[in-house]
Design a protein around this motif. Structure first.
Motif, PDB file in Angstrom:
ATOM      1  N   SER A  95      62.750  60.927  44.753  1.00 52.45           N
ATOM      2  CA  SER A  95      62.342  62.331  44.850  1.00 52.45           C
ATOM      3  C   SER A  95      62.081  62.737  46.294  1.00 52.45           C
ATOM      4  O   SER A  95      62.533  63.792  46.754  1.00 52.45           O
ATOM      5  N   GLU A  96      61.361  61.888  47.015  1.00 50.73           N
ATOM      6  CA  GLU A  96      61.061  62.187  48.424  1.00 50.73           C
ATOM      7  C   GLU A  96      62.334  62.245  49.262  1.00 50.73           C
ATOM      8  O   GLU A  96      62.469  63.086  50.153  1.00 50.73           O
ATOM      9  N   LEU A  97      63.271  61.351  48.998  1.00 53.29           N
ATOM     10  CA  LEU A  97      64.528  61.350  49.740  1.00 53.29           C
ATOM     11  C   LEU A  97      65.331  62.616  49.459  1.00 53.29           C
ATOM     12  O   LEU A  97      65.912  63.211  50.367  1.00 53.29           O
ATOM     13  N   PHE A  98      65.369  63.049  48.207  1.00 55.28           N
ATOM     14  CA  PHE A  98      66.080  64.279  47.880  1.00 55.28           C
ATOM     15  C   PHE A  98      65.415  65.485  48.548  1.00 55.28           C
ATOM     16  O   PHE A  98      66.094  66.422  48.953  1.00 55.28           O
ATOM     17  N   ASP A  99      64.089  65.444  48.691  1.00 56.09           N
ATOM     18  CA  ASP A  99      63.369  66.541  49.335  1.00 56.09           C
ATOM     19  C   ASP A  99      63.706  66.664  50.818  1.00 56.09           C
ATOM     20  O   ASP A  99      63.486  67.711  51.428  1.00 56.09           O
ATOM     21  N   LEU A 100      64.227  65.602  51.425  1.00 58.41           N
ATOM     22  CA  LEU A 100      64.598  65.634  52.843  1.00 58.41           C
ATOM     23  C   LEU A 100      65.897  66.390  53.096  1.00 58.41           C
ATOM     24  O   LEU A 100      66.176  66.769  54.237  1.00 58.41           O
ATOM     25  N   GLU A 101      66.678  66.628  52.070  1.00 59.14           N
ATOM     26  CA  GLU A 101      67.988  67.235  52.263  1.00 59.14           C
ATOM     27  C   GLU A 101      67.912  68.623  52.887  1.00 59.14           C
ATOM     28  O   GLU A 101      68.623  68.910  53.859  1.00 59.14           O
ATOM     29  N   GLU A 102      67.064  69.486  52.385  1.00 62.41           N
ATOM     30  CA  GLU A 102      67.002  70.863  52.884  1.00 62.41           C
ATOM     31  C   GLU A 102      66.558  70.961  54.344  1.00 62.41           C
ATOM     32  O   GLU A 102      67.217  71.636  55.134  1.00 62.41           O
ATOM     33  N   PRO A 103      65.465  70.284  54.764  1.00 55.49           N
ATOM     34  CA  PRO A 103      65.087  70.398  56.175  1.00 55.49           C
ATOM     35  C   PRO A 103      66.142  69.820  57.127  1.00 55.49           C
ATOM     36  O   PRO A 103      66.358  70.365  58.214  1.00 55.49           O
ATOM     37  N   ILE A 104      66.798  68.746  56.722  1.00 53.56           N
ATOM     38  CA  ILE A 104      67.861  68.184  57.565  1.00 53.56           C
ATOM     39  C   ILE A 104      69.011  69.177  57.675  1.00 53.56           C
ATOM     40  O   ILE A 104      69.534  69.425  58.764  1.00 53.56           O
ATOM     41  N   HIS A 105      69.383  69.760  56.569  1.00 50.17           N
ATOM     42  CA  HIS A 105      70.474  70.754  56.557  1.00 50.17           C
ATOM     43  C   HIS A 105      70.099  71.964  57.418  1.00 50.17           C
ATOM     44  O   HIS A 105      70.919  72.441  58.214  1.00 50.17           O
ATOM     45  N   ASP A 106      68.883  72.457  57.281  1.00 47.39           N
ATOM     46  CA  ASP A 106      68.431  73.606  58.083  1.00 47.39           C
ATOM     47  C   ASP A 106      68.458  73.291  59.579  1.00 47.39           C
ATOM     48  O   ASP A 106      68.931  74.090  60.381  1.00 47.39           O
ATOM     49  N   ALA A 107      67.938  72.117  59.940  1.00 51.69           N
ATOM     50  CA  ALA A 107      67.919  71.735  61.358  1.00 51.69           C
ATOM     51  C   ALA A 107      69.328  71.611  61.910  1.00 51.69           C
ATOM     52  O   ALA A 107      69.592  72.007  63.053  1.00 51.69           O
ATOM     53  N   ARG A 108      70.260  71.091  61.111  1.00 49.86           N
ATOM     54  CA  ARG A 108      71.653  71.002  61.561  1.00 49.86           C
ATOM     55  C   ARG A 108      72.241  72.385  61.795  1.00 49.86           C
ATOM     56  O   ARG A 108      72.980  72.604  62.758  1.00 49.86           O
ATOM     57  N   GLN A 109      71.931  73.331  60.923  1.00 51.14           N
ATOM     58  CA  GLN A 109      72.443  74.699  61.102  1.00 51.14           C
ATOM     59  C   GLN A 109      71.880  75.325  62.377  1.00 51.14           C
ATOM     60  O   GLN A 109      72.601  76.005  63.108  1.00 51.14           O
ATOM     61  N   PHE A 110      70.603  75.100  62.657  1.00 54.13           N
ATOM     62  CA  PHE A 110      70.010  75.616  63.894  1.00 54.13           C
ATOM     63  C   PHE A 110      70.669  74.982  65.116  1.00 54.13           C
ATOM     64  O   PHE A 110      70.932  75.651  66.115  1.00 54.13           O
ATOM     65  N   ALA A 111      70.935  73.680  65.041  1.00 52.94           N
ATOM     66  CA  ALA A 111      71.593  72.995  66.152  1.00 52.94           C
ATOM     67  C   ALA A 111      73.008  73.533  66.354  1.00 52.94           C
ATOM     68  O   ALA A 111      73.460  73.722  67.489  1.00 52.94           O
ATOM     69  N   GLU A 112      73.711  73.796  65.270  1.00 55.70           N
ATOM     70  CA  GLU A 112      75.056  74.378  65.362  1.00 55.70           C
ATOM     71  C   GLU A 112      74.988  75.756  66.036  1.00 55.70           C
ATOM     72  O   GLU A 112      75.829  76.088  66.880  1.00 55.70           O
ATOM     73  N   ALA A 113      73.986  76.545  65.666  1.00 58.09           N
ATOM     74  CA  ALA A 113      73.822  77.869  66.275  1.00 58.09           C
ATOM     75  C   ALA A 113      73.524  77.744  67.767  1.00 58.09           C
ATOM     76  O   ALA A 113      74.079  78.490  68.584  1.00 58.09           O
ATOM     77  N   LEU A 114      72.669  76.800  68.136  1.00 60.50           N
ATOM     78  CA  LEU A 114      72.373  76.561  69.550  1.00 60.50           C
ATOM     79  C   LEU A 114      73.622  76.156  70.311  1.00 60.50           C
ATOM     80  O   LEU A 114      73.848  76.598  71.439  1.00 60.50           O
ATOM     81  N   ARG A 115      74.432  75.315  69.695  1.00 60.84           N
ATOM     82  CA  ARG A 115      75.671  74.880  70.343  1.00 60.84           C
ATOM     83  C   ARG A 115      76.598  76.065  70.569  1.00 60.84           C
ATOM     84  O   ARG A 115      77.220  76.195  71.617  1.00 60.84           O
TER      85      ARG A 115
END
Length: 83
Positions: free
Chosen positions: A14-34
């Motif tokens: 359950s905890e591992l599945f909960d990590l999916e959204e914040p990782i995905h969000d941070a990747r999108q922000f990094a893509e935007a910064l790039r």
């Protein structure tokens, strides 16, 4: 396995599945910064620095996402064997 193992595995999964959204969000922000760093208005050293940092962040997040997916699969596999 002891009685506590299936609950622990379920909690871990359950905890591992909960990590999916914040990782995905941070990747999108990094893509935007790039994208910002490589825009015409930021050409030169500042833009290159932003783009390089964003790319590094993207690679770190990709690695975290792959590890999370591996651990989720492992937890599911173990949970299936414990049932």
């Amino acid at each position: 396995m002891n009685e506590k193992t299936p609950k622990t595995i379920e909690d871990l999964s359950s905890e591992l599945f909960d990590l999916e959204e914040p990782i995905h969000d941070a990747r999108q922000f990094a893509e935007a910064l790039r994208m910002i760093g490589s825009s015409d208005s930021l050409r030169g050293k500042p833009g290159a620095a932003i783009e390089m940092l964003a790319q590094s962040l993207i690679l770190i997040l990709q690695d975290l996402q792959e590890k999370r997916e591996f651990l989720c699969g492992l937890a599911i596999e173990i949970k299936g064997g414990a049932a």
